[in-house]
Motif scaffolding. Structure first.
Motif, short mmCIF file in Angstrom:
data_model
loop_
_atom_site.label_atom_id
_atom_site.label_comp_id
_atom_site.label_asym_id
_atom_site.label_seq_id
_atom_site.Cartn_x
_atom_site.Cartn_y
_atom_site.Cartn_z
N LEU A 183 9.71 -0.64 -7.49
CA LEU A 183 10.38 -0.84 -6.22
C LEU A 183 10.83 0.50 -5.65
N ILE A 184 10.52 0.74 -4.39
CA ILE A 184 11.01 1.93 -3.70
C ILE A 184 12.39 1.59 -3.16
N GLU A 185 13.43 2.16 -3.74
CA GLU A 185 14.78 1.76 -3.41
C GLU A 185 15.29 2.37 -2.11
N ARG A 186 14.82 3.56 -1.77
CA ARG A 186 15.36 4.24 -0.59
C ARG A 186 14.26 5.02 0.12
N VAL A 187 14.20 4.86 1.43
CA VAL A 187 13.25 5.59 2.26
C VAL A 187 14.05 6.45 3.23
N LYS A 188 13.86 7.74 3.17
CA LYS A 188 14.62 8.66 4.01
C LYS A 188 13.98 8.77 5.39
N PRO A 189 14.74 9.19 6.42
CA PRO A 189 14.19 9.35 7.77
C PRO A 189 12.97 10.28 7.75
N GLY A 190 11.92 9.86 8.41
CA GLY A 190 10.71 10.66 8.48
C GLY A 190 9.75 10.45 7.32
N GLU A 191 10.17 9.74 6.29
CA GLU A 191 9.31 9.49 5.13
C GLU A 191 8.37 8.32 5.41
N ASP A 192 7.10 8.49 5.06
CA ASP A 192 6.08 7.46 5.31
C ASP A 192 5.69 6.80 3.99
N VAL A 193 6.01 5.52 3.86
CA VAL A 193 5.66 4.78 2.64
C VAL A 193 4.61 3.71 2.93
N SER A 194 4.03 3.73 4.12
CA SER A 194 3.10 2.67 4.52
C SER A 194 1.87 2.62 3.62
N GLY A 195 1.51 3.75 3.02
CA GLY A 195 0.35 3.78 2.14
C GLY A 195 0.51 2.97 0.88
N ASN A 196 1.76 2.60 0.56
CA ASN A 196 2.02 1.81 -0.64
C ASN A 196 1.89 0.31 -0.40
N VAL A 197 1.82 -0.09 0.85
CA VAL A 197 1.90 -1.51 1.18
C VAL A 197 0.56 -2.20 0.97
N VAL A 198 0.59 -3.31 0.27
CA VAL A 198 -0.60 -4.13 0.06
C VAL A 198 -0.73 -5.11 1.21
N ALA A 199 -1.91 -5.17 1.81
CA ALA A 199 -2.13 -6.04 2.98
C ALA A 199 -2.24 -7.49 2.55
N SER A 200 -1.13 -8.22 2.69
CA SER A 200 -1.13 -9.66 2.40
C SER A 200 -0.05 -10.32 3.22
N LYS A 201 -0.18 -11.62 3.44
CA LYS A 201 0.79 -12.36 4.23
C LYS A 201 1.40 -13.47 3.38
N SER A 202 2.59 -13.92 3.83
CA SER A 202 3.24 -15.02 3.14
C SER A 202 2.61 -16.34 3.58
#
Length: 356
Positions: A183-202
């Motif tokens: 789990l990524i607990e904290r994302v700082k301003p300007g930080e890009d974490v979109s590359g970690n996201v798995v493309a799926s829907k609920s």
């Protein structure tokens, strides 16, 4: 005390058979009541109407996606708001229904009218419960999902925090089901974490974690702290506010600079753009710089589309990269005539310009 927008996903609010999950709804209402007693102001952005309606009515014939959403939401929204009303009434809390659609955000007047309505509700102790008006929305004019809507509501109402309650604990470094993902607990301003996201829907919702991540990034850049957490955890909402270390979640830290109300409106208005202005490399560099500048005709290379003064337009570099969104100070005809010229009125004044 804080003003908090809470977005509750369909999978938190409904059971697998599509019927309302009254147990989860009751737990959330209990927590909202507790936070209000502590002095916080709450706005709920609630999904679940379409899912509730789907569990209550069976169409007599095959419906296209728009007609099905209109049918299910018209039935489900009544069920959903009645449950909320009954649950909140046990605490003596009055709720108000706010149904909106993306078109209502297209003009500054409509935007400010909605803002005024919800601020008046809060001022008078009413908890706004917001949802998209699916009975009137067409596919091309709909929000991506209620994550997008909640972000717009949070910035519009000057919220301190947006809490997105989902079916996972937050943003992971990979697939949440993968034991190697963390789990990524904290994302700082300007930080890009979109590359970690798995493309799926609920199961019931329209969006997924990619949408949540994108909205969280944008809203946090506008000065609102965003938290993504699992909504069915016991006491999750209260713990996130009072004991955040007690519950797993992802926090997107708010940037230090808070935007004006009009810039917050413009920041979410690119889908309403009537035209496009293409600028040269020097203009792009200046616009992306640290100084507050307007877009002047001398930096414009060409334009696309037709618009009038006051319409929303996008600003792009000569490679097609989106630079920003703005409210035009000049119509398209005047802009076309002024391309490359020095002096005169700006194409977009800084006060009405949002740089991506």
């Amino acid at each position: 005390m804080a003003r908090i927008v809470v977005k509750i996903g369909s999978n938190v609010l409904t059971r697998r058979d599509g019927k309302p999950n009254v147990t989860n709804m009751s737990a959330i209402v209990d927590q909202v009541a507790h936070l209000r007693r502590s002095g916080h102001e709450l706005i709920l952005v609630s999904s679940g109407a379409v899912a509730c309606g789907r569990g209550a009515v069976t169409p007599t014939r095959q419906l296209d996606s728009v007609a099905a959403r209109q049918l299910f939401s018209s039935v489900g929204q009544i069920r959903l708001i009645n449950i909320y009303n009954d649950l909140f009434a046990q605490y003596g809390i009055v709720v108000g229904q706010v149904l909106t659609q993306k078109e209502n955000f297209s003009s500054r007047t409509s935007y400010l009218n909605q803002r005024s309505c919800m601020l008046t509700m809060i001022e008078n102790g009413v908890v706004p419960i917001v949802n998209e008006n699916d009975t009137a929305s067409l596919t091309e004019l709909m929000f991506t999902d209620n994550d997008e809507l909640s972000g717009m509501i949070a910035t519009m109402t000057d919220a301190d925090m947006l809490v997105i309650l989902s079916n996972v604990d937050g943003i992971y470094t990979g697939n949440p089901s993968d034991p190697d993902s963390r789990l990524i607990e904290r994302v700082k301003p300007g930080e890009d974490v979109s590359g970690n996201v798995v493309a799926s829907k609920s199961g019931f919702g329209r969006g997924g974690m990619g949408t949540k991540c994108g909205i969280a990034t944008k809203v946090s850049e506008e000065g609102v702290t965003v938290i993504i957490a699992r909504g069915d955890r016991r006491n999750v909402l209260v713990d996130l506010i009072e004991h955040p270390e007690a519950v797993p979640h992802t926090t997107f830290e708010a940037s230090g600079e808070s935007l004006s109300t009009v810039k917050r409106w413009i920041a979410h208005s690119s889908s309403f753009a009537k035209g496009k202005v293409i600028v040269d490399e020097n203009a792009e560099k200046v616009l992306r710089g640290d100084s507050a500048v307007s877009l002047l005709p001398i930096g414009v290379i060409s334009i696309e589309g037709e618009w009038e003064e006051g319409d929303i337009i996008t600003i792009c570099g000569n490679t097609g990269t989106l630079i920003g969104v703005g409210r035009a100070s000049l119509g398209s005809e005047s802009t076309r005539s002024a391309i490359g010229q020095r002096g005169g009125r700006p194409v977009v004044h800084y006060d009405y310009l949002y740089i991506e």
